[in-house]
Scaffold this motif. Structure first.
Motif, PDB file in Angstrom:
ATOM      1  N   VAL A   1       0.874  -1.066  -0.110  1.00  9.94           N
ATOM      2  CA  VAL A   1      -0.064  -0.054  -0.070  1.00  9.94           C
ATOM      3  C   VAL A   1       0.637   1.389  -0.038  1.00  9.94           C
ATOM      4  O   VAL A   1       1.835   1.247   0.838  1.00  9.94           O
ATOM      5  CB  VAL A   1      -0.991  -0.128   1.036  1.00  9.94           C
ATOM      6  N   LEU A   2       0.624   2.116  -0.739  1.00 13.62           N
ATOM      7  CA  LEU A   2       1.462   3.472  -0.971  1.00 13.62           C
ATOM      8  C   LEU A   2       0.257   4.469  -0.686  1.00 13.62           C
ATOM      9  O   LEU A   2      -0.520   4.643  -1.611  1.00 13.62           O
ATOM     10  CB  LEU A   2       1.968   3.717  -2.195  1.00 13.62           C
ATOM     11  N   TYR A   3       0.334   5.371   0.300  1.00 15.38           N
ATOM     12  CA  TYR A   3      -0.200   6.550   0.609  1.00 15.38           C
ATOM     13  C   TYR A   3       0.282   7.824   0.197  1.00 15.38           C
ATOM     14  O   TYR A   3       1.449   7.821   0.371  1.00 15.38           O
ATOM     15  CB  TYR A   3      -0.738   6.406   2.314  1.00 15.38           C
ATOM     16  N   VAL A   4      -0.615   8.466  -0.389  1.00 18.77           N
ATOM     17  CA  VAL A   4      -0.113  10.066  -0.694  1.00 18.77           C
ATOM     18  C   VAL A   4      -1.126  11.039  -0.135  1.00 18.77           C
ATOM     19  O   VAL A   4      -2.307  10.954  -0.326  1.00 18.77           O
ATOM     20  CB  VAL A   4      -0.265  10.127  -2.334  1.00 18.77           C
TER      21      VAL A   4
ATOM     22  N   ASP B   1      -0.366  19.475   3.449  1.00 20.29           N
ATOM     23  CA  ASP B   1      -0.402  18.476   4.108  1.00 20.29           C
ATOM     24  C   ASP B   1       0.735  17.515   4.384  1.00 20.29           C
ATOM     25  O   ASP B   1       1.770  17.679   3.525  1.00 20.29           O
ATOM     26  CB  ASP B   1      -1.926  17.590   3.866  1.00 20.29           C
ATOM     27  N   TYR B   2       0.597  16.394   5.012  1.00 17.85           N
ATOM     28  CA  TYR B   2       1.819  15.501   5.027  1.00 17.85           C
ATOM     29  C   TYR B   2       1.349  14.230   5.820  1.00 17.85           C
ATOM     30  O   TYR B   2       0.229  14.113   6.312  1.00 17.85           O
ATOM     31  CB  TYR B   2       3.041  15.932   5.588  1.00 17.85           C
TER      32      TYR B   2
ATOM     33  N   LYS C   1       8.555  19.063  -1.583  1.00 17.59           N
ATOM     34  CA  LYS C   1       8.132  20.379  -0.995  1.00 17.59           C
ATOM     35  C   LYS C   1       6.682  20.243  -0.290  1.00 17.59           C
ATOM     36  O   LYS C   1       6.186  21.311   0.097  1.00 17.59           O
ATOM     37  CB  LYS C   1       7.599  21.332  -2.205  1.00 17.59           C
ATOM     38  N   TYR C   2       6.652  18.957   0.418  1.00 17.06           N
ATOM     39  CA  TYR C   2       5.686  18.804   1.470  1.00 17.06           C
ATOM     40  C   TYR C   2       6.216  18.278   2.769  1.00 17.06           C
ATOM     41  O   TYR C   2       7.248  17.594   2.691  1.00 17.06           O
ATOM     42  CB  TYR C   2       4.493  17.986   1.086  1.00 17.06           C
TER      43      TYR C   2
ATOM     44  N   HIS D   1       2.577  21.962  12.779  1.00 13.34           N
ATOM     45  CA  HIS D   1       1.836  23.163  12.256  1.00 13.34           C
ATOM     46  C   HIS D   1       2.838  23.920  11.201  1.00 13.34           C
ATOM     47  O   HIS D   1       2.254  24.336  10.354  1.00 13.34           O
ATOM     48  CB  HIS D   1       1.377  24.079  13.383  1.00 13.34           C
ATOM     49  N   ALA D   2       4.183  23.562  11.327  1.00 12.44           N
ATOM     50  CA  ALA D   2       4.824  24.055  10.304  1.00 12.44           C
ATOM     51  C   ALA D   2       4.757  23.397   8.934  1.00 12.44           C
ATOM     52  O   ALA D   2       4.908  24.026   7.872  1.00 12.44           O
ATOM     53  CB  ALA D   2       6.434  24.138  10.625  1.00 12.44           C
ATOM     54  N   TRP D   3       4.653  22.077   8.933  1.00 14.94           N
ATOM     55  CA  TRP D   3       4.202  21.230   7.835  1.00 14.94           C
ATOM     56  C   TRP D   3       2.830  21.164   7.308  1.00 14.94           C
ATOM     57  O   TRP D   3       2.585  20.686   6.212  1.00 14.94           O
ATOM     58  CB  TRP D   3       4.950  19.676   8.050  1.00 14.94           C
ATOM     59  N   ARG D   4       1.949  21.659   8.258  1.00  9.77           N
ATOM     60  CA  ARG D   4       0.457  21.674   8.025  1.00  9.77           C
ATOM     61  C   ARG D   4      -0.118  22.620   8.632  1.00  9.77           C
ATOM     62  O   ARG D   4      -0.638  22.833   9.648  1.00  9.77           O
ATOM     63  CB  ARG D   4      -0.096  20.363   8.380  1.00  9.77           C
TER      64      ARG D   4
END
Length: 350
Positions: free
Chosen positions: A67-70, A75-76, A100-101, A237-240
């Protein structure tokens, strides 16, 4: 600019025990070096008890699959429950932070910025190679050319669902199944709205591709998710960011092109399950009902667009679900995982 430094082998991830990450160098773009980051889950034997916790009984419905989730826009990957569900179902689970995420974002980069969604083909190719899957298109179940005989299940949320759907249509036979979590398959203003604004957005992208655009994110979605604001989740919160990344005309042009491609009809070449909330609530003022609705997309529009992905599409509407169905309150999450399990038993590749 010098090449980015980072792990060149699997190393412990911020999600803690059982999670590891691997940086995937992708060369340079106009802003400098680019990487994607693959996360994998390797559960301890005791962690398999989650198999019962998510309500799966009997034979594992995803046994032998990868399974590969994106993730979605701004978001991340930060939801370990998804990984534990798939591991309990018998799959090997991986998640990809696109260029860049999240884990892949560098200080010199414009967050989330691309001008063509096909740019992510390189991210996906690198991830699949790191997962031990060949890049040929010999089809699921084939062992020719070193291709993995393990079925590949793609799981994408929001923009990730759009990216994976377009990729699967361009790469027939690579994916064995798609599980889409509120995929962003149509613009919020509907097809007519998209077609009306597209010429102006395209013109703006030609004149000033990275020009500023109005921020329409009022922070309500973060309020519905963030534990500190009454939600159930903790994240970086820096990544999202609470009000999302800045939007630029060239990026939005790429998104609108993807929507137009789906609206015209594509074939992802595999069975599709689309998870959606039972209702949308998009408005300029906060309402507690937003904690049990999709406040990002018009779910009825997305349900219709999902039928354009191929001949075998199932749609599960989850009462009380958020835009990210698997970040909803526990009863809605449990219903969503149960829906995935039922679908896997009927449609999953063996």
């Amino acid at each position: 600019m010098s090449a980015p430094t980072g792990p060149t082998r699997w190393e412990p991830d911020v999600l803690g025990a059982g999670f590891e990450r691997l940086e995937l160098p992708l060369g340079d773009d106009d802003e400098g070096p680019v990487v994607a980051t693959l996360v994998r889950y390797r559960p301890a034997p005791s962690a398999r008890r989650v198999f019962e916790a998510v309500g799966i009984g009997g034979r594992r419905p995803a046994a032998g699959a990868d399974v590969l989730y994106v993730h979605g826009w701004s978001d991340y990957f930060f939801n370990p429950e998804i990984a534990r569900y798939w591991a309990g179902a018998g799959a090997r689970f991986y998640a990809l932070d696109l260029r860049k995420y999240g884990r892949s974002l560098r200080e010199w980069q414009t967050p989330g910025y691309v001008t063509d969604l096909a740019a992510y083909d390189a991210d996906l190719a690198a991830a699949l190679a790191a997962m031990g899957r060949a890049t040929d298109a010999s089809g699921p179940g084939s062992a020719s050319g070193g291709a993995s005989a393990r079925p590949l299940v793609l799981m994408g949320h929001s923009t990730g669902g759009l990216v994976l759907s377009l990729w699967a249509a361009r790469n027939p036979g690579r994916a064995s199944a798609l599980v889409l979590n509120s995929p962003w398959l149509e613009f919020q203003l509907s097809r007519l709205g998209r077609e009306a604004i597209a010429p102006a957005i395209v013109f703006g992208a030609r004149i000033n591709p990275m020009g500023p655009m109005p921020n329409v994110d009022l922070g309500f979605y973060t309020r519905s998710v963030d534990r500190a604001q009454g939600g159930e989740w903790e994240f970086d919160h820096a990544w999202r960011p609470d009000r999302g990344f800045k939007v630029h005309p060239a990026w939005l042009t790429a998104i609108l092109a993807g929507h137009a491609t789906v609206a015209a009809g594509i074939d992802v070449g595999a069975p599709v399950l689309t998870l959606l909330s039972a209702r949308s609530m998009i408005q300029p003022r906060w309402d507690e009902g937003m904690r049990a609705s999709d406040i990002v997309l018009v779910v009825d529009e997305i349900a219709e667009r999902a039928t354009r992905l191929g001949p075998s599409v199932s749609i599960a509407r989850i009462d009380g679900a958020l835009h990210d169905v698997l970040l909803s309150r526990e009863p809605a999450r449990a219903a969503a995982y149960a829906a995935i399990t039922r679908w896997l038993r009927g449609y999953a590749p063996r």
